[in-house]
Design a protein around this motif. Structure first.
Motif, PDB file in Angstrom:
ATOM      1  N   LEU A  19      -4.926   2.386 -11.710  1.00 59.43           N
ATOM      2  CA  LEU A  19      -6.087   1.568 -12.310  1.00 59.43           C
ATOM      3  C   LEU A  19      -6.342   0.355 -11.080  1.00 59.43           C
ATOM      4  CD1 LEU A  19      -8.474   1.195 -14.458  1.00 59.43           C
ATOM      5  CD2 LEU A  19      -6.747  -0.212 -15.897  1.00 59.43           C
ATOM      6  N   GLU A  20      -7.639   0.476 -10.612  1.00 64.09           N
ATOM      7  CA  GLU A  20      -8.009  -0.679  -9.691  1.00 64.09           C
ATOM      8  C   GLU A  20      -8.502  -1.674 -10.426  1.00 64.09           C
ATOM      9  OE1 GLU A  20     -10.579  -1.378  -5.521  1.00 64.09           O
ATOM     10  OE2 GLU A  20     -10.102   0.497  -6.384  1.00 64.09           O
ATOM     11  N   GLY A  27      -7.328  -7.992   1.463  1.00 64.64           N
ATOM     12  CA  GLY A  27      -8.335  -6.869   1.073  1.00 64.64           C
ATOM     13  C   GLY A  27      -7.922  -5.431   0.553  1.00 64.64           C
ATOM     14  N   SER A  28      -6.498  -5.337   0.400  1.00 67.20           N
ATOM     15  CA  SER A  28      -6.089  -4.184  -0.118  1.00 67.20           C
ATOM     16  C   SER A  28      -6.302  -4.094  -1.501  1.00 67.20           C
ATOM     17  CB  SER A  28      -4.513  -4.182   0.279  1.00 67.20           C
ATOM     18  OG  SER A  28      -4.329  -4.343   1.609  1.00 67.20           O
ATOM     19  N   PRO A  29      -6.552  -2.888  -2.090  1.00 64.75           N
ATOM     20  CA  PRO A  29      -6.689  -2.705  -3.577  1.00 64.75           C
ATOM     21  C   PRO A  29      -5.408  -3.176  -4.370  1.00 64.75           C
ATOM     22  CG  PRO A  29      -6.415  -0.608  -2.723  1.00 64.75           C
ATOM     23  CD  PRO A  29      -6.490  -1.582  -1.498  1.00 64.75           C
ATOM     24  N   VAL A  30      -5.634  -3.876  -5.317  1.00 63.14           N
ATOM     25  CA  VAL A  30      -4.731  -3.984  -6.640  1.00 63.14           C
ATOM     26  C   VAL A  30      -5.116  -2.954  -7.503  1.00 63.14           C
ATOM     27  CG1 VAL A  30      -3.800  -5.551  -8.401  1.00 63.14           C
ATOM     28  CG2 VAL A  30      -4.914  -6.284  -6.248  1.00 63.14           C
ATOM     29  N   GLU A  31      -3.758  -1.988  -7.775  1.00 60.23           N
ATOM     30  CA  GLU A  31      -3.881  -1.001  -8.562  1.00 60.23           C
ATOM     31  C   GLU A  31      -2.818  -0.690  -9.426  1.00 60.23           C
ATOM     32  OE1 GLU A  31      -5.943   2.087  -5.750  1.00 60.23           O
ATOM     33  OE2 GLU A  31      -4.005   2.037  -5.161  1.00 60.23           O
ATOM     34  N   LEU A  32      -2.918  -0.661 -10.790  1.00 54.60           N
ATOM     35  CA  LEU A  32      -2.080  -0.762 -11.589  1.00 54.60           C
ATOM     36  C   LEU A  32      -1.463   0.635 -12.067  1.00 54.60           C
ATOM     37  CD1 LEU A  32      -3.499  -3.117 -14.244  1.00 54.60           C
ATOM     38  CD2 LEU A  32      -2.189  -3.845 -12.305  1.00 54.60           C
ATOM     39  N   PRO A  33      -0.284   0.900 -11.951  1.00 56.92           N
ATOM     40  CA  PRO A  33       0.518   2.367 -12.187  1.00 56.92           C
ATOM     41  C   PRO A  33      -0.105   2.644 -13.845  1.00 56.92           C
ATOM     42  CG  PRO A  33       2.152   0.747 -12.518  1.00 56.92           C
ATOM     43  CD  PRO A  33       1.156   0.063 -11.872  1.00 56.92           C
TER      44      PRO A  33
END
Length: 318
Positions: A19-20, A27-33
């Motif tokens: 989940l972004e 600039g890399s995406p932060v994505e939750l598992p």
């Protein structure tokens, strides 16, 4: 088809994804598992999340052990899971989000255009508000604490009884029934009509297997008690506190506790002593009220006025 972030599952299926919720400083995406477990039969939706405080890892341990045991073919309804909420704090094993120095569980319901923590809170709150029940898994940070469930909506809230029933079904044995601070998910969820509780699974550095196992049992109690899985739950009476007496040290030195977690204490009982380096007594602290020895610091060294322990007060059972 049910989706959460990139996870998508038809009835009878399970999927994991990300989940972004923003970008890092490069600039890399932060994505939750995330995970979606979509039952083969119709039913309610449970939302489950962990690590909204980045050093509270027992909830992650619970999810790690619960998900492999879930078979969508046996499930009625849907489970939406965010395995790690406070992405930035988790990466550095800190309590608060280091990007904005915010305690995540004070940021709900969030703001999709706000700070890092507010954006994460908004994204996870959107998922939570799709559910009929919410479990927000916590622990007592890195201090020592009993396993408990917190009902944070307040006794006058229209969903208070439903939240208490959810806490009782989870079944840690102890419940703190006290209105929480603004910004907690266990406050914001009931305001949206969703029974929400905050299991506080002990307290440790890293994780503690006994508290994790208590959390696993609690999640499956909820799944059975609310019809997601077949089976019944024996809802045991819970010991409930509606407040805390907190104790600091009147002197600097080394703490020597006279009570164990979960002990019943009476007003006047000694809670702890403070000695100097050579063992000479400097202070003896006694309980102000009857209650349960609920929480204590982990390290023995204290400065004057530093927090030492808490006693749950106004005790009853339900």
């Amino acid at each position: 088809m049910t989706t959460l972030g990139t996870a998508s599952a038809a009835p009878g299926e399970m999927d994991t994804g990300r989940l972004e919720v923003g970008e890092t400083r490069d600039g890399s995406p932060v994505e939750l598992p995330v995970a979606v477990v979509n039952g083969a039969r119709d039913g309610e939706t449970l939302y489950l999340q962990a690590a909204s405080d980045g050093d509270e890892l027992n909830g992650v341990g619970v999810i790690q052990r619960v998900v492999p045991r879930l078979d969508p073919a046996d499930l009625a309804g849907t489970i939406l899971i965010v395995g790690i909420v406070n992405y930035h704090a988790f990466q550095v094993a800190e309590h608060r989000n280091p990007i904005d120095d915010t305690k995540m569980n004070r940021a709900y319901p969030g703001d999709a255009n706000g700070t890092s923590s507010e954006r994460i809170a908004a994204a996870t709150f959107e998922a939570a508000t799709r559910a009929d029940l919410v479990l927000d898994l916590h622990q007592g940070s890195t201090s020592r604490m009993i396993d408990e469930v917190r009902v944070r909506c307040g006794p006058r809230h229209r969903l208070h009884r439903e939240c208490l029933e959810l806490a009782k079904t989870f079944g840690c044995g102890y419940v703190l029934d006290q209105k929480g601070p603004d910004g907690q998910l266990a406050r914001a969820g009931p305001d949206e009509g969703i029974p929400t509780v905050d299991p506080e699974l002990g307290g440790c550095v890293g994780w503690d297997e006994s508290s994790i196992q208590r959390g696993v049992e609690g999640v499956f109690n909820v799944l059975r008690g609310y019809g997601f899985l077949d089976g019944s739950v024996d809802r045991q009476r819970q010991t409930r506190a509606t407040g805390f007496d907190q104790y600091g040290s009147p002197a600097g030195g080394l703490v020597r506790f006279q009570q164990e977690l979960g002990d019943e204490v009476r007003a006047g009982d000694t809670l702890f002593e403070v000695t100097d380096t050579f063992g000479s007594l400097k202070a003896r602290i006694t309980a102000d009220s009857d209650g349960i020895f609920w929480r204590s610091r982990r390290l023995p060294q204290v400065a004057t006025g530093e927090y030492v322990c808490s006693v749950g007060i106004d005790i009853d059972s339900y």
